[in-house]
Scaffold this active site. Structure first.
Site, PDB file in Angstrom:
ATOM      1  N   GLY A  78       0.838  -1.205   0.000  1.00  0.00           N
ATOM      2  CA  GLY A  78       0.000   0.000   0.000  1.00  0.00           C
ATOM      3  C   GLY A  78       0.868   1.249   0.000  1.00  0.00           C
ATOM      4  O   GLY A  78       2.096   1.168   0.187  1.00  0.00           O
ATOM      5  N   LYS A 120       0.773   0.138   6.899  1.00  0.00           N
ATOM      6  CA  LYS A 120       1.393  -1.192   6.817  1.00  0.00           C
ATOM      7  C   LYS A 120       2.196  -1.555   8.067  1.00  0.00           C
ATOM      8  O   LYS A 120       2.038  -2.644   8.620  1.00  0.00           O
ATOM      9  CB  LYS A 120       2.325  -1.276   5.590  1.00  0.00           C
ATOM     10  N   SER A 179       5.927  -1.753  -2.035  1.00  0.00           N
ATOM     11  CA  SER A 179       5.906  -2.673  -3.189  1.00  0.00           C
ATOM     12  C   SER A 179       4.874  -2.229  -4.234  1.00  0.00           C
ATOM     13  O   SER A 179       3.859  -2.900  -4.438  1.00  0.00           O
ATOM     14  CB  SER A 179       5.659  -4.115  -2.728  1.00  0.00           C
TER      15      SER A 179
END
Lengths: 215, 215
Positions: B37, B43, B111
């Site tokens: 995210g 996260k 990511s």
């Protein structure tokens, strides 16, 4: 957000579950057992047998092996001195994560350079790194030669092969020395397990090799 | 010496203690829980709370966190597309080792690229990878901005910042979506833990969030 050690815009994040919490869950310490020695000196065989023994005792183990790491994390690296150093650096960083995760981490790497082994040692705490010098005369290693690599190196097919045309720097003060041309595999593993036990690292595990210590 | 998959002179070594042996020792499956995210979407907070919860339940967990990895293993990498890809590749390889070691491995990384997340997924077995899309509108992330990174990116001080001047590719079929601007942290963690339980991955752990499933 808890953070320390700013490195430009990258912050170190502290998590609540610590190495000690994980160790408590497992009933044993987590350490790096670093096996260093010439190719074919017996590192992988020791790693396999040592892992088996510690697992049977209830220990949570993992083996980081030279060849296997080159298939994954370090697949982009070759065998120049720089690449060998980077190979060991990355492995040492991974070993550190495994120790932090509470695991008895067995590393089996030629790791020919003192400097690199010291780097690996420096990443964890003093009592978390056990250097095992897998000592075997190069003549015996050449006789064993399970992967015919010495043969290739001696005939010039492989360059930069440790023990033939690349140096191996013998450890000055390893924590353990095992002479694999004199001991059986079982005796070698006994030696390492007893050391772990004597250091109080596996007190809660059932240690058959250490029974003569308790009488 | 057992070996398979020769890659020039590097052989894959098979060890006797398997992933299944380690799982048996621990009483739970090992999986990668991959949190992806925008920066500041939550996260790391989720990783921290999820780890705490699973640890309390008796699970053996470890968090691989974006910032922390850049202090160690990936300290040599920057933020170009190539370096971001190499960053994720190495982390995915490490996550694979952790899953093999029997650990519930929580990965918290922006990511941003689908391709890289698919690479990470491809390294483990199909039922071992749980992609969690931490979904939060960028406007909310900009308001949170705990490290003032959006501020720097919006003022041009940071280039290639995901969500501002670098793309984030939304997952097509994530295993779980959590909307962190709508759920509390505790509810978010409940969602993930229930998913793990529903998939039969943590059956032997005490799961308070799943008690309504058993009635």
């Amino acid at each position: 957000m808890d953070s320390k050690k700013p490195k430009s815009d990258v912050y170190w994040v502290k998590f609540e579950i610590s190495k000690e919490d994980r160790r408590k869950l497992k009933g044993h310490a987590s350490v790096v057992i670093w096996l260093t020695g010439l190719p074919a000196s017996g590192k992988t065989s020791i790693a396999r047998e040592l892992e088996k023994r510690l697992h049977e005792m209830g220990g949570h183990t993992y083996v980081l092996d030279g060849d296997n790491m080159r298939h994954g994390l370090n697949r982009d690296l070759g065998f120049s001195k720089e690449d060998r150093q980077e190979n060991i650096r990355r492995i040492a960083e991974v070993a550190k994560l495994f120790v932090d995760a509470g695991i008895i981490t067995i590393c089996a790497f030629v790791s020919p350079f003192k400097e690199d082994r010291e780097t690996a040692r420096s990443l964890v705490e003093a009592n978390e790194f056990i250097e095992v010098f897998v000592n075997c005369p190069v003549t015996v290693c050449i006789e064993r030669d399970p992967k015919s690599l010495y043969k290739k190196a001696l005939s010039g097919q492989i360059k930069s092969f440790t023990g033939v045309n690349d140096p191996y720097e013998v450890p000055d003060c390893p924590d353990i020395v095992v002479e694999t041309n004199k001991l059986t595999l079982s005796e070698t593993v006994d030696t390492i397990v007893k050391h772990l036990n004597d250091k109080g690292l596996i007190e809660d595990l059932k240690c058959s090799a250490c029974s003569d210590n308790t009488g």
